[in-house]
Scaffold this active site. Structure first.
Site, mmCIF file in Angstrom:
data_model
loop_
_atom_site.group_PDB
_atom_site.id
_atom_site.type_symbol
_atom_site.label_atom_id
_atom_site.label_comp_id
_atom_site.label_asym_id
_atom_site.label_seq_id
_atom_site.Cartn_x
_atom_site.Cartn_y
_atom_site.Cartn_z
ATOM 1 N N HIS A 426 0.777 -1.197 0.053
ATOM 2 C CA HIS A 426 -0.005 -0.126 0.065
ATOM 3 C C HIS A 426 0.995 1.174 0.068
ATOM 4 C CE1 HIS A 426 -3.454 2.082 -0.069
ATOM 5 N NE2 HIS A 426 -4.201 1.884 1.299
ATOM 6 N N ASP A 430 -2.398 2.071 -4.592
ATOM 7 C CA ASP A 430 -3.475 2.569 -4.098
ATOM 8 C C ASP A 430 -4.838 1.733 -4.009
ATOM 9 O OD1 ASP A 430 -2.355 5.060 -3.152
ATOM 10 O OD2 ASP A 430 -3.155 6.303 -5.019
#
Length: 455
Positions: A426, A430
C-alpha cells in the site's frame, strides 16, 4: 654421511652396469668381494665388503613420481549475484571411487541446491570442507586422483564347487520296523458320561488380572526431536519476515466464475494436446490474464527502491509461479510473459515444474520476477491472504474451485466459483489501482475474448 651414501649408490650402480654389459670379470660367476667407497677422497670412509656369492640375477628398481596432473582440486562453482554462500552436504567419503559426472556433494543455497559432480573417473583423496561447512564461489572442495577407466562394479565371487562325494556302498541307517503283532485282548469299553458336578461360587478362585503397566514405563508417547533448519527454509523465513516488516501489506478479494474457462478447456484440450503435446490447464489462463492486467496497471509491476527512495517501473513482465517442494517453496520465473501465448506458458510451466520436482532448478531459474502467482487451490485452500515476495509489490492468490449458488440474471444458479486474493504494497499501490487490477484479471479469465479484443 650424505656424501658417503651417494658414493655407495654411484659405485653400486656402476658395478651393476658392468655386470649387465658383461665387461666386468666379477660378474662372470662368483664375487670374491667388492670394496665400495674407499679412496683418497674419503679418508674416514670404512670398507664395505660384499661376501662371496654367485650372481644369479640383477633386477633394477625405480620410483615413479606422481604426476601433478593426476591429482586435481575441484572447486565450488560460481554462484549467481544474489547468492553469496552455501552449505556443503557430502555424498561421498575419502577413499570412495567415483565415475565421471557422479555427484560428490550438494551445496544448499538460499534459493536452490547445486550438485557438484566429479570431473573425471578417480578416487577421492581428501575432503577440504567439513560436512555442513559454508563455502563461497571458487572455494576448494575436494581433491581427486584420476584413474583411467570408470569404476567397475565388483562381481560376486563364485562359490567353489563342492567336492563330489565318494561312492560308498549303501548302508541302511534305519533298521526295518518289527512285524506288527496281533492283539490278544479286546479294547476297553468307554464308560458312559457322568453328570457335571457343580461347585459353589465361593470355591472358585478368581483369575489374577494381568499386571497394569506403569505410566512411566510407556515410551515414545510424548517424545520430541529437533532438526536443523536448512538454508532454504531459513531464507524463506527471513524474506517473509522482511516483507512483513517493510511493506504496508493490504489484501483485496474477488470471485471468478470459472464456467467459461472450464468449457473452453473441455472443448479444446484434446486438440491442444495433439498439436502442442501439452495439457491445457488453468494456470496459463491466470498467467496470461495477469500479464494483461499488469500492462494496464504498470504500478503493480513496479517496486520501491528503499535505498534511493525511487520507484522502479519495469517495461518487462516476469511472473514467478510458486511451487511447493519437499525442501520448501520455490518460485521459478516465467520471463517475458507479455510475448507468450497459452502454449508457450504451459510449456514453460511444465519444464520448470519438472525441474523443481527433480530438484534441478538453477539459481537463474528463480532470480528476478516482477509479480507472483500462488495457487493454494491445488491443496484445497478456499480462502487465504498471501504474503508479498520481495522485491515485488504484489502477489495473486488462487484458491479452490467450488460449486456455489450465485445470482445470474435474477436467478440462482450453481456455478464453479473461485475466490482470488491480491496482496499489495500500500506504500506504492492505492486501493483503486489494486481493485481495478484484480477486476481486469477476473474479466480476462471469465471471458478470454477480452484478451483478443484488448478490452
Amino acid at each position: 654421511m650424505l656424501s658417503r651414501s651417494r658414493c655407495v649408490s654411484r659405485a653400486f650402480s656402476r658395478s651393476l652396469s658392468a655386470f649387465q654389459k658383461g665387461n666386468c670379470p666379477l660378474g662372470r660367476r662368483s664375487l670374491p668381494g667388492i670394496s665400495l667407497c674407499q679412496g683418497p677422497g674419503y679418508p674416514d670412509s670404512r670398507k664395505i665388503v660384499i661376501s662371496n656369492s654367485s650372481v644369479l640375477n640383477v633386477r633394477f628398481f625405480r620410483t615413479t613420481a606422481v604426476c601433478k596432473d593426476d591429482v586435481i582440486t575441484v572447486k565450488t562453482p560460481a554462484f549467481a549475484e544474489s547468492v553469496t554462500e552455501g552449505d556443503v552436504r557430502w555424498e561421498k567419503a575419502v577413499g570412495d571411487t567415483v565415475a565421471e559426472d557422479e555427484v560428490v556433494c550438494e551445496i544448499e543455497t538460499d534459493k536452490t541446491s547445486v550438485q557438484v559432480p566429479s570431473p573425471a573417473n578417480g578416487v577421492i583423496e581428501a575432503l577440504l570442507v567439513p560436512d555442513g561447512g559454508k563455502v563461497e564461489g571458487g572455494t576448494p572442495l575436494f581433491t581427486l586422483r584420476k584413474t583411467g577407466a570408470a569404476p567397475a562394479k565388483a562381481k560376486p565371487a563364485e562359490a567353489p564347487a563342492a567336492a563330489a562325494p565318494k561312492a560308498e556302498p549303501a548302508v541302511s541307517a534305519v533298521p526295518p520296523p518289527p512285524a506288527a503283532s496281533i492283539p490278544t485282548q479286546m479294547p476297553p469299553v468307554p464308560s458312559p458320561p457322568q453328570p457335571l458336578t457343580s461347585k459353589p461360587v465361593s470355591a472358585v478362585k478368581p483369575t489374577a488380572a494381568p499386571p497394569v503397566a506403569e505410566p512411566g514405563a510407556v515410551k515414545g508417547l510424548r517424545a520430541e526431536h529437533r532438526e536443523k533448519m536448512n538454508r532454504m527454509r531459513q531464507r524463506i523465513a527471513q524474506r517473509l519476515k522482511e516483507a512483513q516488516n517493510t511493506c504496508a501489506m493490504l489484501t483485496t478479494f474477488n470471485e471468478i466464475d470459472m464456467s467459461n474457462i472450464q468449457d473452453m478447456r473441455a472443448r479444446h484440450k484434446e486438440a491442444f494436446l495433439k498439436k502442442h503435446n501439452l495439457k491445457l490447464g488453468f494456470m496459463s489462463a491466470f498467467v496470461k490474464a495477469s500479464a494483461f492486467a499488469l500492462q494496464e496497471q504498470p504500478v503493480v509491476n513496479a517496486v520501491i527502491d528503499d535505498t534511493t527512495k525511487e520507484v522502479v517501473y519495469r517495461d518487462y513482465i516476469d511472473i514467478s509461479v510458486a511451487v511447493a517442494t519437499p525442501r520448501g517453496l520455490v518460485v521459478p520465473v516465467i520471463r517475458n510473459v507479455e510475448t507468450m501465448n497459452y502454449a508457450d506458458i504451459e510449456r514453460t510451466i511444465s519444464e520448470l515444474g519438472e525441474k523443481a520436482r527433480k530438484n534441478e532448478l538453477a539459481i537463474e531459474d528463480m532470480d528476478g520476477g516482477t509479480f507472483t502467482i500462488s495457487n493454494g487451490g491445488v491443496f484445497g485452500s478456499l480462502f487465504g491472504t498471501p504474503i508479498i515476495n520481495p522485491p515485488q509489490s504484489a502477489i495473486l492468490g488462487m484458491h479452490a474451485i467450488v460449486d456455489r449458488p450465485v445470482a445470474v440474471g435474477g436467478k440462482v444458479e450453481i456455478r464453479p466459483m473461485m475466490y482470488v486474493a491480491l496482496t499489495y504494497d500500500h506504500r506504492l499501490i492505492d486501493g483503486r489501482e489494486a481493485v481495478t487490477f484484480l477486476r481486469k484479471i477476473k474479466a480476462a479469465v471469465e471471458d478470454p475474448r477480452v484478451l483478443l479484443l484488448d478490452l
